[in-house]
Design a protein around this motif. Structure first.
Motif, mmCIF file in Angstrom:
data_model
loop_
_atom_site.group_PDB
_atom_site.id
_atom_site.type_symbol
_atom_site.label_atom_id
_atom_site.label_comp_id
_atom_site.label_asym_id
_atom_site.label_seq_id
_atom_site.Cartn_x
_atom_site.Cartn_y
_atom_site.Cartn_z
ATOM 1 N N LYS A 25 0.833 -1.202 0.000
ATOM 2 C CA LYS A 25 0.000 0.000 0.000
ATOM 3 C C LYS A 25 0.870 1.255 0.000
ATOM 4 C CE LYS A 25 -3.862 2.192 2.386
ATOM 5 N NZ LYS A 25 -4.627 2.311 1.138
ATOM 6 N N LYS A 26 1.934 1.226 0.803
ATOM 7 C CA LYS A 26 2.823 2.375 0.867
ATOM 8 C C LYS A 26 3.533 2.582 -0.468
ATOM 9 C CE LYS A 26 4.729 3.204 4.740
ATOM 10 N NZ LYS A 26 5.556 3.170 5.978
ATOM 11 N N MET A 27 3.917 1.485 -1.119
ATOM 12 C CA MET A 27 4.591 1.576 -2.416
ATOM 13 C C MET A 27 3.698 2.257 -3.446
ATOM 14 S SD MET A 27 4.970 0.217 -5.694
ATOM 15 C CE MET A 27 4.332 -1.465 -5.726
ATOM 16 N N ASN A 28 2.396 1.905 -3.448
ATOM 17 C CA ASN A 28 1.473 2.508 -4.397
ATOM 18 C C ASN A 28 1.222 3.984 -4.087
ATOM 19 O OD1 ASN A 28 0.122 0.486 -6.430
ATOM 20 N ND2 ASN A 28 0.438 -0.662 -4.549
ATOM 21 N N GLU A 29 1.325 4.335 -2.812
ATOM 22 C CA GLU A 29 1.128 5.738 -2.435
ATOM 23 C C GLU A 29 2.277 6.615 -2.927
ATOM 24 O OE1 GLU A 29 0.641 5.623 1.765
ATOM 25 O OE2 GLU A 29 -1.469 5.000 1.685
ATOM 26 N N ILE A 30 3.506 6.083 -2.909
ATOM 27 C CA ILE A 30 4.664 6.880 -3.312
ATOM 28 C C ILE A 30 5.029 6.663 -4.792
ATOM 29 C CG2 ILE A 30 5.585 6.826 -0.965
ATOM 30 C CD1 ILE A 30 7.693 4.840 -1.912
ATOM 31 N N GLN A 31 4.266 5.809 -5.474
ATOM 32 C CA GLN A 31 4.588 5.496 -6.863
ATOM 33 C C GLN A 31 4.615 6.729 -7.774
ATOM 34 O OE1 GLN A 31 1.914 2.929 -9.302
ATOM 35 N NE2 GLN A 31 3.654 1.513 -9.318
ATOM 36 N N PRO A 32 3.667 7.680 -7.630
ATOM 37 C CA PRO A 32 3.757 8.884 -8.476
ATOM 38 C C PRO A 32 5.065 9.647 -8.287
ATOM 39 C CG PRO A 32 1.580 8.711 -7.485
ATOM 40 C CD PRO A 32 2.442 7.671 -6.822
ATOM 41 N N LYS A 33 5.536 9.746 -7.044
ATOM 42 C CA LYS A 33 6.807 10.429 -6.785
ATOM 43 C C LYS A 33 7.983 9.646 -7.368
ATOM 44 C CE LYS A 33 5.292 12.775 -2.558
ATOM 45 N NZ LYS A 33 5.561 12.985 -1.110
ATOM 46 N N MET A 34 7.892 8.304 -7.294
ATOM 47 C CA MET A 34 8.936 7.472 -7.889
ATOM 48 C C MET A 34 8.997 7.712 -9.398
ATOM 49 S SD MET A 34 8.163 3.934 -5.789
ATOM 50 C CE MET A 34 9.202 2.944 -6.866
ATOM 51 N N LYS A 35 7.823 7.769 -10.034
ATOM 52 C CA LYS A 35 7.762 7.994 -11.475
ATOM 53 C C LYS A 35 8.328 9.360 -11.822
ATOM 54 C CE LYS A 35 6.316 6.352 -15.451
ATOM 55 N NZ LYS A 35 6.808 5.073 -15.999
ATOM 56 N N GLU A 36 8.048 10.352 -10.991
ATOM 57 C CA GLU A 36 8.549 11.704 -11.220
ATOM 58 C C GLU A 36 10.072 11.745 -11.165
ATOM 59 O OE1 GLU A 36 8.349 16.029 -8.948
ATOM 60 O OE2 GLU A 36 6.687 14.597 -8.714
ATOM 61 N N ASN B 258 18.521 10.462 -17.218
ATOM 62 C CA ASN B 258 19.854 10.505 -17.818
ATOM 63 C C ASN B 258 20.961 10.602 -16.775
ATOM 64 O OD1 ASN B 258 18.816 10.463 -20.481
ATOM 65 N ND2 ASN B 258 18.409 12.665 -20.377
ATOM 66 N N ASP B 259 20.584 10.489 -15.508
ATOM 67 C CA ASP B 259 21.565 10.576 -14.414
ATOM 68 C C ASP B 259 21.262 9.478 -13.396
ATOM 69 O OD1 ASP B 259 23.365 11.256 -12.483
ATOM 70 O OD2 ASP B 259 22.680 13.326 -12.222
ATOM 71 N N PRO B 260 21.668 8.236 -13.693
ATOM 72 C CA PRO B 260 21.323 7.082 -12.836
ATOM 73 C C PRO B 260 21.765 7.226 -11.387
ATOM 74 C CG PRO B 260 22.241 6.361 -14.928
ATOM 75 C CD PRO B 260 22.444 7.838 -14.862
ATOM 76 N N GLN B 261 22.933 7.831 -11.166
ATOM 77 C CA GLN B 261 23.436 7.971 -9.802
ATOM 78 C C GLN B 261 22.553 8.896 -8.969
ATOM 79 O OE1 GLN B 261 27.557 9.167 -10.161
ATOM 80 N NE2 GLN B 261 28.263 7.029 -10.195
ATOM 81 N N THR B 262 22.186 10.028 -9.558
ATOM 82 C CA THR B 262 21.298 10.957 -8.848
ATOM 83 C C THR B 262 19.920 10.334 -8.637
ATOM 84 O OG1 THR B 262 22.445 12.851 -9.832
ATOM 85 C CG2 THR B 262 20.268 13.258 -8.893
ATOM 86 N N MET B 263 19.442 9.611 -9.657
ATOM 87 C CA MET B 263 18.152 8.942 -9.529
ATOM 88 C C MET B 263 18.173 7.965 -8.357
ATOM 89 S SD MET B 263 16.224 6.255 -12.084
ATOM 90 C CE MET B 263 16.285 7.316 -13.525
ATOM 91 N N GLN B 264 19.224 7.181 -8.260
ATOM 92 C CA GLN B 264 19.336 6.204 -7.178
ATOM 93 C C GLN B 264 19.360 6.894 -5.821
ATOM 94 O OE1 GLN B 264 22.733 3.639 -7.609
ATOM 95 N NE2 GLN B 264 22.122 2.287 -5.941
ATOM 96 N N ALA B 265 20.084 8.013 -5.730
ATOM 97 C CA ALA B 265 20.169 8.751 -4.470
ATOM 98 C C ALA B 265 18.812 9.342 -4.086
ATOM 99 C CB ALA B 265 21.214 9.853 -4.587
ATOM 100 N N LYS B 266 18.113 9.905 -5.064
ATOM 101 C CA LYS B 266 16.792 10.501 -4.808
ATOM 102 C C LYS B 266 15.776 9.423 -4.407
ATOM 103 C CE LYS B 266 17.638 14.839 -5.727
ATOM 104 N NZ LYS B 266 17.484 15.903 -4.682
ATOM 105 N N MET B 267 15.870 8.256 -5.047
ATOM 106 C CA MET B 267 14.971 7.160 -4.692
ATOM 107 C C MET B 267 15.231 6.701 -3.268
ATOM 108 S SD MET B 267 12.906 6.514 -7.267
ATOM 109 C CE MET B 267 12.447 4.799 -7.461
ATOM 110 N N ALA B 268 16.504 6.633 -2.890
ATOM 111 C CA ALA B 268 16.859 6.229 -1.527
ATOM 112 C C ALA B 268 16.316 7.232 -0.515
ATOM 113 C CB ALA B 268 18.379 6.103 -1.398
#
Length: 235
Positions: free
Chosen positions: A60-71, A78-88
């Motif tokens: 349920k929590k994953m689905n709640e934050i899914q829009p932010k993950m997609k954003e 184009n910046d996998p390292q920054t993406m990984q850090a932001k996801m963390a």
């Protein structure tokens, strides 16, 4: 590992069988053996209940934050390292562990394999005296012997597929990702079909375990969904 779990599961099955066989006269078409399989399944489901509840909350929590993950994925594609850090950072902010959803599967898979062992070799893992085991009644309504596959496709194989499908529906949380929705719909169809095909060759006792386990999970998930929805409305 599966042999160890097989001994535990077999011992529990034998213990439950001994208990129910002392309750009185055995019904002709509903053997103590079938009762023992059903009760043992429910016991294991109760033991795993905290893990499954944790999975439901995590999904349920994953689905709640899914829009932010997609954003984040679109913004930093184009910046996998920054993406990984932001996801963390997002996971930490919402106290979400991506691996939490896999935990119940990792726990239940060895149990399913162990039940395969018990059903395939009951005189090794549960009933140590072959003569006593062979003399046991193993009927379950239309099934004369739970050691062999259900002779009717509309019986336990169909019930195994139907309950698997219903369980998948109760576990699905709304998703805004069209690709995720399409994948989920495909899995909702593919998995029940796979279970149906497999259950045709299973010992009927194993198919019975699967059906009872699914029914328990469906009830548990419906109650959990209502509870989580109520908590969200109150907040």
């Amino acid at each position: 590992m599966t042999a160890f779990l097989g001994n535990i599961l077999g011992g529990l099955l034998k213990f439950v069988y001994d208990m129910v066989s002392n309750i009185g006269t055995e019904p002709q078409n509903f053997s103590f053996y079938a009762m023992a399989i059903i009760i043992t399944t429910v016991i294991f489901k109760i033991i795993l209940l905290p893990v499954n509840l944790h999975q439901s909350k995590s999904s349920k929590k994953m689905n709640e934050i899914q829009p932010k993950m997609k954003e984040i994925q679109n913004k930093y594609k184009n910046d996998p390292q920054t993406m990984q850090a932001k996801m963390a950072e997002l996971y930490k902010e919402h106290n979400y562990n991506p691996a939490a959803g896999c935990l119940p599967l990792l726990i239940q898979f060895p149990i399913i394999l162990a039940f395969f062992k018990v059903m395939g070799n009951p005189t090794i893992y549960a009933f140590k005296d072959p003569a006593v085991y062979q003399a046991m009644n193993k009927t379950f309504f239309w099934i004369q012997n739970l050691e062999v596959p259900d002779p009717y496709l509309w019986g336990l194989p169909l019930l195994a597929a139907a309950t698997t499908y219903l369980q998948s529906l109760t576990m699905v949380q709304p998703s805004t990702d069209p690709q995720a929705q399409a994948t989920q719909r495909m899995m909702n169809i593919f998995l029940p079909v796979m279970i149906f095909m497999a259950a045709k060759g299973f010992a009927a006792g194993l198919a019975l375990y699967w059906v009872i386990g699914n029914i328990f999970s469906i009830i548990q998930q419906v109650v959990t969904n209502k509870s989580l929805r109520k908590i969200k409305e109150e907040n």
